[in-house]
Design an enzyme around this catalytic site. Structure first.
Site, short mmCIF file in Angstrom:
data_model
loop_
_atom_site.label_atom_id
_atom_site.label_comp_id
_atom_site.label_asym_id
_atom_site.label_seq_id
_atom_site.Cartn_x
_atom_site.Cartn_y
_atom_site.Cartn_z
N GLY A 86 7.12 -5.11 5.13
CA GLY A 86 7.96 -4.02 5.61
C GLY A 86 7.16 -2.75 5.80
N LYS A 107 6.32 3.65 -13.52
CA LYS A 107 6.12 4.73 -12.54
C LYS A 107 6.18 4.25 -11.09
CE LYS A 107 3.49 8.39 -14.75
NZ LYS A 107 2.18 9.10 -14.74
N GLY A 108 5.93 2.98 -10.87
CA GLY A 108 5.89 2.48 -9.49
C GLY A 108 4.48 2.50 -8.95
N GLU A 159 3.03 2.59 -3.28
CA GLU A 159 2.42 3.43 -2.24
C GLU A 159 1.03 3.95 -2.63
OE1 GLU A 159 5.23 4.51 0.13
OE2 GLU A 159 6.61 3.42 -1.12
N THR A 175 6.01 -8.06 -2.49
CA THR A 175 5.50 -7.26 -3.59
C THR A 175 5.62 -7.96 -4.93
OG1 THR A 175 7.68 -6.27 -3.68
CG2 THR A 175 5.99 -5.05 -2.48
N ILE A 207 3.00 -1.28 -16.50
CA ILE A 207 2.78 -2.24 -15.42
C ILE A 207 3.47 -3.53 -15.85
CG2 ILE A 207 1.07 -3.52 -14.10
CD1 ILE A 207 1.04 -0.48 -13.59
N ALA A 239 10.48 -1.01 -8.56
CA ALA A 239 10.20 -1.52 -9.91
C ALA A 239 10.95 -0.70 -10.95
CB ALA A 239 8.70 -1.50 -10.18
#
Lengths: 341, 758
Positions: free
Chosen positions: B241, B721-722, B725, B470, B649, B512
């Protein structure tokens, strides 16, 4: 893609028979000729999907591999059948040993999957990647629609040609293998309605001039059946240098096919062809003449490069290309001179 | 291992796990939206405009309609009134398609040919003859006719500022004043844009690769005037995406209209070139950056002004000054963003939309400043590091930037770098080392989930999440297994269907955080029910025990003293079948209607740079080795090292791939990718992936990833936290900085190419 009739030619005679109807039906324009030969299909099918080519009849000539699918290497030179696949020629031990420029030009082209499919005869007839040609929504393209103009002139022209262009077409000839053939002075075996003939490879493609829609000197219905590369003391000291933005799977932005016969560092014979910015496969006799009889040094290589690009024509973003072309040729010549053979 | 409340967890969060859907994918069994088997489908092919501004004056459809197999052609004349235009990526008006004869941009949908086969539809489309009333278009910055719109602050966007930046810059002893450019880029996900629509009575089912099922559902319902309950969107797997499938686009409603007209399913798979204009892209940007510093390297002024191109009707912008203003301690900050409207399709989300272009400017500027000061670029960042948001004065929830720099620098071998440009060589290749800061705000949204647990210890979690490659399925299986005391294989994850509870779209690196926290909350609801039942019974071993002390470990309910009873026993007290929980999680700080809006596809994210309590960003440091041939100037990137600190993580195996993918894309972004535009016609010319270059395997050497451990107790309960990107953010500048180090040439535009270095 538009509907078409598919014919399978079992041998050369059947193919030529189908080609005769092509000769009868064809106008001048190669791109829109109603009958097309199909070998690997890596250019033709692509352009049919894009609606650039709209053949009514597609003649599958893969059956000709029995007659024209051989690689033969001997004291006189190298014979390559038109139906030999790029990958097979690139991997052939004699080609790799005696004609490294040919092996490299093939190996550095396309991807392994494409090289497995694409034939040598079809490869030299690969059409330009000019996006104004490949996208039919651009009305102006003299190659696709004779007399309509050239939308590419004045547009983003980083990928266009600077040698051999005209005010009617600046499309770049994209192939690599053709440079090796041009440099080595190969000839082309042609069969057609008018019989068999042999022409120098340098005379196969035409400059665009005011007829960019006529891309080669092949008459309608004619078929390339093979190539002959003469032996020479320069073929072993030869290489193909391809410059591009990424490391693999990209067309050249500049390339040089070079072969040298050196006598104690002095050039007895030099063969030079250029790519990535040429309207047709481009042998540079000017560069060769500048080298012949001189020691191969940075200076003589620079002089040859200057001669090679003396006639370059630039338009916009392509202004850097003659300089890149010169540097590419200098690097290729110096690398070639340093080869251990 | 213990969670925030001190309860032990299953120890699975943080352990690498292979993808639970990996086998499906590599064996071709994963069903992507265009793979859905259909009864008697018709096929659609788009006709797109060949001009960029004007009107459709007429169409000759005779040859198309005479093409064998062609059934129908949709144009603005026969269906234009049936659909309300969708909103753009910013939720505001955008360009239209068949609603009228107006042409806003190159490659706009102007007709849809419907046929019995794909081939017939394509042939029919090729035979459409369009007559245009063309007007002179504006292509990009500096083109005649563009409209320039300086953006104003409002509820959702701000221009970060403090102090007197102009005066501070004027007075600064050391200054950098530079302009930077980034190009148009297109995502080109492997999966082409496709839409399949199926009607059953009043109910519409849409199969479409999307990053936001509920937004797509809500958008199409609104466009067609349907009851929200009558629209279902399905997207179990997305073939990439990168933001391109984030916002609804025009095609979907037209395919729904087509299916309604034909009373049969209609399937559209667009072509690669159409994907350049029927969806979104990253717009070109310009930057003016001014940095002022003291001779010892402390920043005294930061002025960052950005310009971004958008379409005529849309003011979509990314305003990455919200990030760059917050990177370093600086007392005087001024920012401004201007949108330039041209005759172009509306841009949209693309990996780290604000940060990728804006951080290119800032991080190149920091490298230039380091050279101006005669300081090491890492040390310059250390001097200006801060634990406080320089704009708002709020603390960072956590900020491990310099730990990342130190870890990555060590692994990379930065100490071997001779800072003098052009000083390092390997044969004919000039060698350069460069580095840059990476960062991304930590976003989280409201989310809902349904969870069931059987007495035998099998769990199923359901939510309308998105798997873009992902590892989203695996992430949830890990979290649920961890929290319920199961193995990952015991958990079934169901996502990709708007009949499931809503979650935000997969974008802005929120997935996440949003989904793992709601999953953990659902697990906690089930644990509480098991625990309450266990302490209330007179017969069990936990009678009278504090239920908060009971945990689920290894298929058992375990007490604080270590006594345990099998899950089967504990579960049978609650239900003879499965125990089910439906939970909603609305992170603190979101508006009261956040949950309700979520069901309508309008998830509001709690954004890391605009929270009330803290400023929350993930940080990283990216290092690249660049080689440039001394004669022919090809640029290669054989080596990259990156270190990231991004809180918890969940699955390091997937995270490693995600970080590597970011770095690899960064190499493409800095050296290869650029959508070329014909300035005369405002048309894209390299709209194919032979000419729009992305790296191939041969371009990628070593890509090392370092996980810098970080616990963040502020960002959200799980501390996630993600990571989606951040992996790309520092790469553009790291590469440009390495090119400078290799060659002495400071290239302030992307991509950096051979001709820039000749």
């Amino acid at each position: 893609m538009r509907p078409f009739r598919y014919e399978h030619a079992a041998d050369r005679e059947a193919a030529l028979q189908a080609g005769r109807s092509a000769a009868a039906a064809a106008g001048e324009a190669h791109v829109r000729a109603p009958v097309q030969y199909l070998a690997g299909g890596t250019t033709l099918i692509d352009l049919m999907k894009l609606d650039v080519m709209r053949p009514e009849v597609v003649v599958d000539i893969n059956g000709l591999a029995r007659q024209h699918g051989e690689i033969r290497s001997g004291p006189d030179g190298l014979q390559l059948g038109a139906l030999v696949r790029m990958a097979d020629a690139a991997e052939h031990p004699a080609v790799r040993r005696d004609y490294p420029v040919i092996a490299q030009s093939l190996e550095l082209a396309a991807s392994q999957q494409l090289r497995n499919m694409a034939s040598l005869g079809g490869n030299v007839l690969q059409r330009t990647r000019c996006n104004y040609f490949r996208d039919v929504t651009w009305a102006a393209c003299n190659k696709r629609a004779p007399g309509s103009g050239c939308a590419a002139i004045g547009g983003p022209d980083r990928g266009m040609a600077v040698l051999g262009v005209s005010e009617h077409c600046i499309a770049n000839y994209p192939g690599d293998f053709a440079g090796a053939l041009a440099a080595l002075g190969a000839t082309v075996d042609i069969e057609g309605p008018g019989g068999r003939r042999v022409i120098p490879f340098e005379e196969l493609h035409r400059l665009p001039g005011d007829t960019p829609h006529i891309e080669t000197n092949l008459a309608p219905g004619e078929l390339i059946t093979g190539f002959s590369v003469p032996a020479g003391p320069w073929t072993r000291r030869s290489l193909y240098l391809k410059i591009r933005d990424r490391q693999s799977y990209e067309f050249a932005i500049a390339s040089a096919a070079v072969a040298l016969d050196l006598d104690a560092g002095v050039v007895r014979e030099a063969r030079v062809a250029l790519g990535g910015m040429v309207a047709k496969p481009w042998r540079s006799h000017e560069a060769e003449a500048a080298l012949r009889g001189h020691p191969l040094t940075e200076g003589s290589a620079q002089a040859a490069a200057a001669a090679a690009f003396a006639q370059a024509v630039v338009h916009g973003e392509d202004r850097f290309k003659p300089e890149l072309g010169r540097r590419t040729l200098v690097r290729a010549l110096l690398q070639c001179a340093a080869m251990e053979i | 291992m213990a969670d925030d409340a001190g309860r032990p967890t299953g120890g699975l969060i943080g352990q690498p796990h292979v993808r639970i859907d990996g086998r499906l994918k590599v064996t071709g069994q994963a069903r992507y939206p265009a793979d859905e088997p259909l009864a008697n489908p018709a096929y659609a092919y788009l006709v797109i405009s060949a001009i960029s501004r004007g009107r459709v004056a007429g169409m000759d459809l005779a040859a198309t309609k005479a093409t064998p197999g062609v059934i129908d052609v949709l144009t603005h004349e026969n269906v234009g009134q049936e659909v309300k235009p969708p909103m753009g990526p910013d939720g505001k008006p955008t360009t239209t398609t068949l609603e009228s004869d107006q042409i806003w941009h190159d490659g706009q949908i102007i007709a849809v040919v419907l046929a019995e086969t794909y081939e017939a539809a394509r042939e029919g489309a090729y035979k459409v003859v369009v007559r245009y009333a063309a007007e002179a278009p504006s292509a990009t910055f500096d083109s005649p006719g563009v409209e320039v719109e300086p953006l104003k602050a409002n509820e959702t966007r701000h221009d970060p500022a403090k102090g007197d930046a102009a005066a501070a810059f004027a007075a600064a002893p050391v200054k950098i004043d530079a302009r930077y450019d980034t190009p148009i880029q297109h995502h080109n996900p492997l999966e082409l844009f496709s839409t399949t629509c199926v009607w059953e009575g009043p109910k519409l089912t849409i199969h479409e690769g999307t990053q936001n099922l509920y937004w797509l559902k809500g958008s199409v319902a609104g466009q067609l005037g349907l009851d929200l309950a009558d629209v279902r969107t399905i997207s179990r797997f997305v073939g990439g995406g990168f933001g391109s499938k984030g916002a609804p686009t025009s095609r979907t409603a037209w395919i729904a209209v087509a299916a309604r007209r034909l009373k049969r399913p209609v399937k559209l798979v667009t072509t690669r070139d159409q994907g350049f204009t029927i969806a979104t892209h990253r717009a070109e940007t310009r930057h003016h950056l001014q940095l002022g510093a003291t001779p010892d390297g402390r920043l005294t002024a930061l002025v960052h002004e950005g310009w971004e191109v958008s379409s005529r009707p849309s003011s979509y912008n990314v305003s990455g000054t919200a990030t760059t203003a917050r990177m370093y301690a600086c007392p005087n900050i001024a920012t401004k963003v201007t949108v330039v409207h041209a005759d172009r399709n509306t841009p949209g989300f693309m990996r780290a939309p604000p940060d990728t272009p804006y951080m290119f400017a800032l991080e190149c500027g920091m490298d230039e400043l380091a050279y101006a000061l005669g300081k090491d670029p890492i040390e310059l960042r250390r001097i200006n590091d801060t634990q406080t948001d320089p704009v708002s004065g709020k603390p960072y929830s956590s900020r491990s930037l310099m730990k990342c720099f130190d870890a990555a620098a060590g692994k990379f071998g930065w100490a071997k770098r001779d800072p003098k440009p052009g000083s390092m060589r390997d044969g004919d290749w000039l060698v350069g080392y460069g580095c840059a800061t990476a960062c991304y705000p930590c976003n989280i949204g409201p989310a809902a989930a349904r969870l069931s647990l059987t007495p035998k210890g099998k769990a199923t979690i359901q939510l309308a999440g998105h798997e873009l490659g992902t590892g989203a399925y695996t992430l949830l299986a890990i979290v649920v297994a961890d929290r319920l005391g199961l193995q990952v294989d015991d958990v079934q994850v169901m996502m990709g269907d708007s009949d499931l509870p809503p979650v935000p779209g997969a974008g802005g690196s929120n997935n996440a955080a949003s989904t793992s926290n709601v999953a953990a909350k659902a697990c906690e609801a089930i644990r509480q029910r098991l625990a309450m039942a266990a302490v209330r019974t007179n017969a069990g071993i936990f009678a009278g025990v504090d239920p908060a002390t009971l945990t689920l470990v290894n298929r058992a309910l375990v007490g604080p003293d270590g006594r345990s009873e099998p899950l089967e026993t504990a579960a049978s007290r609650v239900s003879p079948g499965a125990i089910e929980a439906h939970v909603e999680n609305v992170p603190q700080g979101l508006p009261p209607d956040a949950a309700a809006a979520l069901y309508h596809g309008r998830a509001s994210l709690l954004r890391g740079q605009s929270r009330e309590d803290v400023t929350a960003f993930a940080f990283g440091a990216q290092f690249v080795e660049i080689r440039v041939h001394r004669r022919t100037c090809e640029i290669r990137a054989p080596r990259a090292v990156a270190a990231f600190a991004s809180g918890t993580i969940v699955n390091p195996l997937a995270a490693h791939s995600q970080y590597q993918g970011g770095a690899i894309w960064g190499i493409g972004s800095a050296l290869h990718e650029q959508t070329e535009i014909d300035l005369r016609t405002a048309r894209y010319v390299n709209h194919n992936i032979a000419d729009y270059l992305v790296p191939v395997n041969a371009d990628i050497g070593e890509v090392d990833v370092i996980f810098v451990p970080e616990e963040d107790h502020e960002v959200n309960p799980l501390g996630v936290k993600g990571i989606g990107e951040i992996g790309i953010v520092g790469m553009n500048a790291a590469i440009a900085n390495a090119v400078f180090h290799a060659t002495g040439r400071r290239i302030r535009k992307l991509p950096i190419r051979i001709e820039d270095l000749l």
